[in-house]
Scaffold this active site. Sequence first.
Site, mmCIF file in Angstrom:
data_model
loop_
_atom_site.group_PDB
_atom_site.id
_atom_site.type_symbol
_atom_site.label_atom_id
_atom_site.label_comp_id
_atom_site.label_asym_id
_atom_site.label_seq_id
_atom_site.Cartn_x
_atom_site.Cartn_y
_atom_site.Cartn_z
ATOM 1 N N LYS A 90 -4.387 6.415 8.039
ATOM 2 C CA LYS A 90 -4.703 5.196 8.777
ATOM 3 C C LYS A 90 -5.773 5.391 9.850
ATOM 4 O O LYS A 90 -6.335 4.420 10.341
ATOM 5 C CB LYS A 90 -3.426 4.617 9.380
ATOM 6 C CG LYS A 90 -2.443 4.140 8.331
ATOM 7 C CD LYS A 90 -2.984 2.934 7.585
ATOM 8 C CE LYS A 90 -1.958 2.355 6.646
ATOM 9 N NZ LYS A 90 -2.387 1.093 6.063
HETATM 10 C C1 LIG Z 1 1.237 7.506 5.962
HETATM 11 C C2 LIG Z 1 0.876 6.277 5.191
HETATM 12 N N1 LIG Z 1 0.448 6.433 3.934
HETATM 13 C C3 LIG Z 1 0.142 5.353 3.179
HETATM 14 C C4 LIG Z 1 0.258 4.070 3.670
HETATM 15 C C5 LIG Z 1 -0.072 2.926 2.789
HETATM 16 O O1 LIG Z 1 -1.454 2.780 2.727
HETATM 17 P P1 LIG Z 1 -2.140 1.377 2.518
HETATM 18 O O2 LIG Z 1 -1.744 0.482 3.655
HETATM 19 O O3 LIG Z 1 -3.596 1.683 2.510
HETATM 20 O O4 LIG Z 1 -1.656 0.822 1.212
HETATM 21 C C6 LIG Z 1 0.682 3.879 4.973
HETATM 22 C C7 LIG Z 1 0.768 2.523 5.517
HETATM 23 O O5 LIG Z 1 1.207 2.289 6.612
HETATM 24 C C8 LIG Z 1 1.002 5.005 5.754
HETATM 25 O O6 LIG Z 1 1.426 4.844 7.011
#
Ligand SMILES: Cc1ncc(COP(=O)(O)O)c(C=O)c1O
Length: 255
Positions: free
Chosen positions: A41
């Site tokens: 993020k």
């Molecule tokens: C550590 C982590 N990985 C993946 C994601 C999901 O990614 P995306 O919001 O781009 O789908 C999040 C979302 O909060 C996250 O905190």
Amino acid sequence: YESVLDAIGRTPIVKLGNISKGLKATIWAKLEFMNPGGSIKDRIAKYMIEKAEREGRIKPGDTILENSSGNTAMGLAIVCRQKGYKLKIVIRNTTSKEKIKMLEVLGVDVVKVDASLPPEHPESYNQYAINLAKKDPSLYYIDQHNNLDNNESHYMTTGPEIWEQMEGKIDYLIAAFGTGGTLCGAGRFLKEKNPNIKLIGLDPVGSVFYDWFKNKKMITPARYLVEGMGDELLIGTAQLDMLDDMKQVEDKKAF
Ligand SMILES: Cc1ncc(COP(=O)(O)O)c(C=O)c1O
């Protein structure tokens, strides 16, 4: 690097040799936890803020508002501190204490909302920040769930990095589906390079995405413990039409 912001992205990609043993596929993992804020993020935080700056929507001293399961908040906290913005974060009261403490240490104004409230409730996680932004126009609601700069950040960085690191030898991109920014943004880049690449999203049991993707059915959302994935509502960044498949993840398996 001149700034911690320059250390965001360009994370290593590592072959999971043991896990891949005996499988037809070879699995590689992109180590997004190596970003300064500890997650993928950081990328969207930097990109969304810098794009808003370039387009004159914000300037240092302004207050940024966001709802986050913790990781976007951490990314924004780092970027805001470096660039001189104030940050207000709406977070579910079920988010881990460590994450909340860490944000408070970084000077973030953390508003905890009751995670058991239904998404249409004005005080719920989904509505609180929207209503706050309506009431106070001095707040800049960055809205990672509907802001397509989120997806664009992965189109510009995560996708090209994966393509280069894998030397184009990719059959599937599999990612946790939270806002969908990662999979849809990086996936769009990879599909432009090779339309045969398949995109697979992972959705927690209880989130609405899976049933909508499979049958255009809107389920009543149920609680799950895994953080950062799934949602109680369909959102603008979740470009489900781009996906080739979705799989469900149960809390038991996730932990
Ligand atoms: C550590 C982590 N990985 C993946 C994601 C999901 O990614 P995306 O919001 O781009 O789908 C999040 C979302 O909060 C996250 O905190």
